[in-house]
Motif scaffolding. Sequence first.
Motif, PDB file in Angstrom:
ATOM      1  N   LEU A  73       0.877  -1.173   0.000  1.00  0.00           N
ATOM      2  CA  LEU A  73       0.000   0.000   0.000  1.00  0.00           C
ATOM      3  C   LEU A  73       0.911   1.218   0.000  1.00  0.00           C
ATOM      4  O   LEU A  73       1.775   1.355   0.880  1.00  0.00           O
ATOM      5  CB  LEU A  73      -0.908   0.009   1.238  1.00  0.00           C
ATOM      6  CG  LEU A  73      -1.846   1.193   1.375  1.00  0.00           C
ATOM      7  CD1 LEU A  73      -2.851   1.221   0.231  1.00  0.00           C
ATOM      8  CD2 LEU A  73      -2.552   1.151   2.713  1.00  0.00           C
ATOM      9  N   LEU A  74       0.734   2.073  -0.993  1.00  0.00           N
ATOM     10  CA  LEU A  74       1.599   3.238  -1.132  1.00  0.00           C
ATOM     11  C   LEU A  74       1.015   4.409  -0.368  1.00  0.00           C
ATOM     12  O   LEU A  74      -0.193   4.483  -0.143  1.00  0.00           O
ATOM     13  CB  LEU A  74       1.751   3.594  -2.604  1.00  0.00           C
ATOM     14  CG  LEU A  74       2.177   2.442  -3.512  1.00  0.00           C
ATOM     15  CD1 LEU A  74       2.304   2.931  -4.938  1.00  0.00           C
ATOM     16  CD2 LEU A  74       3.462   1.810  -3.044  1.00  0.00           C
ATOM     17  N   SER A 107       7.354   6.366  -9.477  1.00  0.00           N
ATOM     18  CA  SER A 107       8.494   7.028  -8.820  1.00  0.00           C
ATOM     19  C   SER A 107       8.761   6.453  -7.430  1.00  0.00           C
ATOM     20  O   SER A 107       9.854   6.606  -6.891  1.00  0.00           O
ATOM     21  CB  SER A 107       8.284   8.540  -8.752  1.00  0.00           C
ATOM     22  OG  SER A 107       7.273   8.870  -7.824  1.00  0.00           O
ATOM     23  N   VAL A 108       7.778   5.784  -6.836  1.00  0.00           N
ATOM     24  CA  VAL A 108       7.963   5.109  -5.550  1.00  0.00           C
ATOM     25  C   VAL A 108       8.467   3.689  -5.762  1.00  0.00           C
ATOM     26  O   VAL A 108       9.377   3.225  -5.067  1.00  0.00           O
ATOM     27  CB  VAL A 108       6.642   5.089  -4.743  1.00  0.00           C
ATOM     28  CG1 VAL A 108       6.762   4.223  -3.517  1.00  0.00           C
ATOM     29  CG2 VAL A 108       6.224   6.499  -4.365  1.00  0.00           C
ATOM     30  N   ILE A 154      12.632   1.087  -5.244  1.00  0.00           N
ATOM     31  CA  ILE A 154      12.595  -0.142  -4.439  1.00  0.00           C
ATOM     32  C   ILE A 154      13.104  -1.308  -5.267  1.00  0.00           C
ATOM     33  O   ILE A 154      13.952  -2.096  -4.804  1.00  0.00           O
ATOM     34  CB  ILE A 154      11.173  -0.418  -3.910  1.00  0.00           C
ATOM     35  CG1 ILE A 154      10.748   0.685  -2.940  1.00  0.00           C
ATOM     36  CG2 ILE A 154      11.104  -1.793  -3.243  1.00  0.00           C
ATOM     37  CD1 ILE A 154       9.286   0.621  -2.528  1.00  0.00           C
ATOM     38  N   ILE A 155      12.634  -1.424  -6.496  1.00  0.00           N
ATOM     39  CA  ILE A 155      13.087  -2.498  -7.381  1.00  0.00           C
ATOM     40  C   ILE A 155      14.583  -2.374  -7.656  1.00  0.00           C
ATOM     41  O   ILE A 155      15.317  -3.369  -7.612  1.00  0.00           O
ATOM     42  CB  ILE A 155      12.264  -2.498  -8.684  1.00  0.00           C
ATOM     43  CG1 ILE A 155      10.831  -2.931  -8.379  1.00  0.00           C
ATOM     44  CG2 ILE A 155      12.893  -3.394  -9.743  1.00  0.00           C
ATOM     45  CD1 ILE A 155       9.867  -2.780  -9.540  1.00  0.00           C
ATOM     46  N   ARG A 209      10.809   0.235   4.420  1.00  0.00           N
ATOM     47  CA  ARG A 209      10.660   1.447   3.608  1.00  0.00           C
ATOM     48  C   ARG A 209       9.518   2.300   4.156  1.00  0.00           C
ATOM     49  O   ARG A 209       8.387   1.831   4.274  1.00  0.00           O
ATOM     50  CB  ARG A 209      10.369   1.087   2.147  1.00  0.00           C
ATOM     51  CG  ARG A 209      11.450   0.299   1.440  1.00  0.00           C
ATOM     52  CD  ARG A 209      12.684   1.101   1.192  1.00  0.00           C
ATOM     53  NE  ARG A 209      12.455   2.173   0.260  1.00  0.00           N
ATOM     54  CZ  ARG A 209      13.245   2.431  -0.764  1.00  0.00           C
ATOM     55  NH1 ARG A 209      14.307   1.712  -0.995  1.00  0.00           N
ATOM     56  NH2 ARG A 209      12.981   3.450  -1.554  1.00  0.00           N
ATOM     57  N   PRO A 210       9.783   3.565   4.495  1.00  0.00           N
ATOM     58  CA  PRO A 210       8.741   4.390   5.114  1.00  0.00           C
ATOM     59  C   PRO A 210       7.638   4.833   4.153  1.00  0.00           C
ATOM     60  O   PRO A 210       6.538   5.153   4.587  1.00  0.00           O
ATOM     61  CB  PRO A 210       9.514   5.602   5.630  1.00  0.00           C
ATOM     62  CG  PRO A 210      10.726   5.670   4.772  1.00  0.00           C
ATOM     63  CD  PRO A 210      11.066   4.250   4.413  1.00  0.00           C
ATOM     64  N   GLU A 211       7.900   4.813   2.852  1.00  0.00           N
ATOM     65  CA  GLU A 211       6.906   5.298   1.891  1.00  0.00           C
ATOM     66  C   GLU A 211       5.868   4.247   1.499  1.00  0.00           C
ATOM     67  O   GLU A 211       4.928   4.549   0.767  1.00  0.00           O
ATOM     68  CB  GLU A 211       7.593   5.854   0.631  1.00  0.00           C
ATOM     69  CG  GLU A 211       8.312   4.828  -0.216  1.00  0.00           C
ATOM     70  CD  GLU A 211       9.753   4.559   0.198  1.00  0.00           C
ATOM     71  OE1 GLU A 211      10.505   4.086  -0.656  1.00  0.00           O
ATOM     72  OE2 GLU A 211      10.111   4.803   1.360  1.00  0.00           O
ATOM     73  N   VAL A 212       6.037   3.001   1.978  1.00  0.00           N
ATOM     74  CA  VAL A 212       5.076   1.939   1.667  1.00  0.00           C
ATOM     75  C   VAL A 212       4.723   1.170   2.934  1.00  0.00           C
ATOM     76  O   VAL A 212       5.485   1.130   3.889  1.00  0.00           O
ATOM     77  CB  VAL A 212       5.628   0.950   0.611  1.00  0.00           C
ATOM     78  CG1 VAL A 212       5.930   1.652  -0.694  1.00  0.00           C
ATOM     79  CG2 VAL A 212       6.835   0.204   1.111  1.00  0.00           C
ATOM     80  N   ASP A 213       3.530   0.583   2.913  1.00  0.00           N
ATOM     81  CA  ASP A 213       3.116  -0.346   3.962  1.00  0.00           C
ATOM     82  C   ASP A 213       3.065  -1.728   3.340  1.00  0.00           C
ATOM     83  O   ASP A 213       2.386  -1.937   2.328  1.00  0.00           O
ATOM     84  CB  ASP A 213       1.732   0.008   4.513  1.00  0.00           C
ATOM     85  CG  ASP A 213       1.732   1.289   5.320  1.00  0.00           C
ATOM     86  OD1 ASP A 213       2.727   1.528   6.035  1.00  0.00           O
ATOM     87  OD2 ASP A 213       0.753   2.044   5.227  1.00  0.00           O
ATOM     88  N   LEU A 214       3.781  -2.661   3.941  1.00  0.00           N
ATOM     89  CA  LEU A 214       3.785  -4.044   3.465  1.00  0.00           C
ATOM     90  C   LEU A 214       2.542  -4.732   4.015  1.00  0.00           C
ATOM     91  O   LEU A 214       2.435  -4.982   5.209  1.00  0.00           O
ATOM     92  CB  LEU A 214       5.057  -4.757   3.920  1.00  0.00           C
ATOM     93  CG  LEU A 214       5.232  -6.206   3.491  1.00  0.00           C
ATOM     94  CD1 LEU A 214       5.186  -6.343   1.981  1.00  0.00           C
ATOM     95  CD2 LEU A 214       6.538  -6.756   4.049  1.00  0.00           C
TER      96      LEU A 214
END
Length: 97
Positions: free
Chosen positions: A11-12, A23-24, A28-29, A80-85
């Motif tokens: 979840l972004l 861009s997010v 990560i990739i 990563r703070p910009e996404v929720d796993l």
Amino acid sequence: MWIGWLEFDLLLGDVRSLKQKRSVIRPIIAELHRRFAVSAAETGAHELHRRAGIGIAVVAGDHSHVVDVLDAAERLVAARPEVDLLSTRRGLSRSED
């Protein structure tokens, strides 16, 4: 030979367009490629702005190495703070020669 894979459901954060989503996801990739020498790609939720799927795969001769790489990659994405796993699916198999 051992083959392992992970699939992340993410979840972004504050993303309002597919361009912002890319861009997010791209960094990560790229970091997964660079740090762990795995194959990685966006694999799901292509049409949704705030959801993403990323898949990675690794091949090695040693079972423990595959597990270590998958565990480390999962920790990296989770941190990563910009996404929720939201969830992770994992697979591990041995080739039959």
